[in-house]
Design an enzyme around this catalytic site. Structure first.
Site, PDB file in Angstrom:
ATOM      1  N   ASP A 183       0.852  -1.192   0.000  1.00  0.00           N
ATOM      2  CA  ASP A 183       0.000   0.000   0.000  1.00  0.00           C
ATOM      3  C   ASP A 183       0.892   1.247   0.000  1.00  0.00           C
ATOM      4  OD1 ASP A 183      -2.876   0.886   0.323  1.00  0.00           O
ATOM      5  OD2 ASP A 183      -1.938   1.974   1.984  1.00  0.00           O
ATOM      6  N   ASN A 191      -2.851  12.784  -3.040  1.00  0.00           N
ATOM      7  CA  ASN A 191      -3.855  13.215  -4.021  1.00  0.00           C
ATOM      8  C   ASN A 191      -4.484  14.541  -3.632  1.00  0.00           C
ATOM      9  OD1 ASN A 191      -3.870  11.424  -6.126  1.00  0.00           O
ATOM     10  ND2 ASN A 191      -5.300  10.007  -5.179  1.00  0.00           N
ATOM     11  N   HIS A 196      -5.349  14.546  -8.651  1.00  0.00           N
ATOM     12  CA  HIS A 196      -5.424  13.151  -9.100  1.00  0.00           C
ATOM     13  C   HIS A 196      -4.516  12.852 -10.288  1.00  0.00           C
ATOM     14  CE1 HIS A 196      -8.535  11.552  -6.447  1.00  0.00           C
ATOM     15  NE2 HIS A 196      -8.992  12.794  -6.408  1.00  0.00           N
ATOM     16  N   ASP A 200      -1.967   9.817 -10.333  1.00  0.00           N
ATOM     17  CA  ASP A 200      -1.831   8.762 -11.344  1.00  0.00           C
ATOM     18  C   ASP A 200      -0.368   8.584 -11.742  1.00  0.00           C
ATOM     19  OD1 ASP A 200      -4.509   8.304 -11.277  1.00  0.00           O
ATOM     20  OD2 ASP A 200      -4.970   9.254 -13.210  1.00  0.00           O
ATOM     21  N   GLU A 227      -4.444   2.396  -4.596  1.00  0.00           N
ATOM     22  CA  GLU A 227      -2.984   2.486  -4.425  1.00  0.00           C
ATOM     23  C   GLU A 227      -2.429   1.186  -3.851  1.00  0.00           C
ATOM     24  OE1 GLU A 227      -5.305   3.925  -2.636  1.00  0.00           O
ATOM     25  OE2 GLU A 227      -4.662   4.377  -0.590  1.00  0.00           O
TER      26      GLU A 227
END
Ligand SMILES: [Mg+2]
Length: 325
Positions: A183, A191, A196, A200, A227
């Site tokens: 994770d 974010n 965002h 990405d 994630e």
């Protein structure tokens, strides 16, 4: 190792067509007309020989004669359809049996096309070309269906398929299987702070780093969702998995991806949880994921940017015969 998207855009390799006819002179005619056009051609003079060749190295298309001594073309097609390794190979019947009843029978068995002998060469060539093009497209779609769109590594579906397969294989061989659940630490904060789009980019960079550190041919790296990533390590003990997990953690750290809003570090870090087990019949493969997830939770509780393996209580369960350790 899992496939990154770059590997998909490599130049397309040549396709293989298997020609099957009991009369060598007929094979020669087919070979002569099809040998141009960059196709790799294989030939077999019996149904049995065709099956052996198709199973060993599945071609992209089979041109199959119907009337052959021993095993006829219909039987060959049935056997191809019964085998998971060969059932998706398109088959065209090329035969002197031009009756519409025969043609319907061939198509009902799953042939993609039916060409009557004597054939018109340009028509034969055009049909072969069209079916090879369709095969290339369906192969690409099948591959894309198992890839994560954002990162280009395996997706959750491929992960689940692989885990089931490796669990069964390790059960047969009595060897351990390990799963690492990963994770990205404080990704929501990342974010929220950077947006965002940047998020990405971060996931792509993390996937690339993890891919670089997943070295053995049988290991699978997948995006589990959001994630979260998972690595499946066949024939790997807890110790092997600990080493790999630590290498993965360091690899991500070495990317020096800035994280402006993490309480752990000014860089992007990951937490990792390990589950290892010698598969047993009383457990199912997906249980590995739950155990790895619990270990990941422990890693987060311990302050993140670290590796934890399944807890002591599970180790005790292992010595009582659950197979988990
Ligand atoms: Mg024949």
């Amino acid at each position: 190792m899992s496939t990154l998207r770059e590997e998909l855009v490599e130049p397309v390799s040549s396709q293989t067509v298997l020609l099957v006819d009991d009369v060598p002179a007929n094979l020669d005619v087919l070979l002569e007309h099809l040998q141009s056009g960059g196709i790799r051609l294989l030939a077999a003079t019996s149904g049995r020989e065709a099956l052996v060749l198709a199973q060993k190295n599945p071609p992209d298309l089979i041109l199959l004669d119907v009337m052959m001594p021993g095993m006829d073309g219909y039987e060959v097609l049935k056997r191809l359809k019964d085998d998971i390794a060969t059932r998706d190979i398109p088959v065209i019947f090329v035969t002197a049996m031009s009756d519409s009843v025969d043609e319907a029978k061939g198509l009902a068995l799953g042939a993609v096309d039916y060409i009557a002998k004597p054939f018109v060469v340009p028509v034969l060539k055009a049909r072969v070309k069209n079916h090879l093009e369709l095969k290339r497209k369906s192969d690409l779609l099948a591959k894309l269906a198992l890839l994560d769109g954002l990162t280009g590594i395996a997706n959750r579906r491929q992960l689940e398929l692989t885990l089931e397969l490796e669990w069964a294989r390790c059960l047969r061989n009595g060897c351990p299987l390990s799963v690492i659940m990963i994770d990205v630490d404080h990704f929501k904060a990342y974010n929220d702070h950077l947006g965002h789009g940047q998020g990405d980019e971060c996931l792509r960079a993390v996937a690339k780093a993890l891919h670089g550190a997943t070295r053995r041919a049988g290991d699978l790296l997948a995006r589990y969702g959001g994630e979260e990533f998972v690595v499946v390590l066949p024939s790997s003990s807890t110790e092997d998995a600990l080493q790999t997990a630590e290498a993965l953690r360091r690899c991500v750290l070495r990317q020096r991806l800035s994280h402006p809003n993490s309480p752990v570090s000014h860089l992007v870090t990951i937490s990792l949880g390990i589950a290892s087990a010698v598969p047993s019949k009383t457990r199912i493969a997906s249980h590995m994921m739950e155990v790895a997830d619990a270990a990941l939770y422990q890693a987060k509780k311990a302050g993140r940017n670290c590796v934890r393996r399944a807890g002591e209580e599970l180790e005790d369960a292992g010595s009582n015969g659950s197979g988990l350790r």
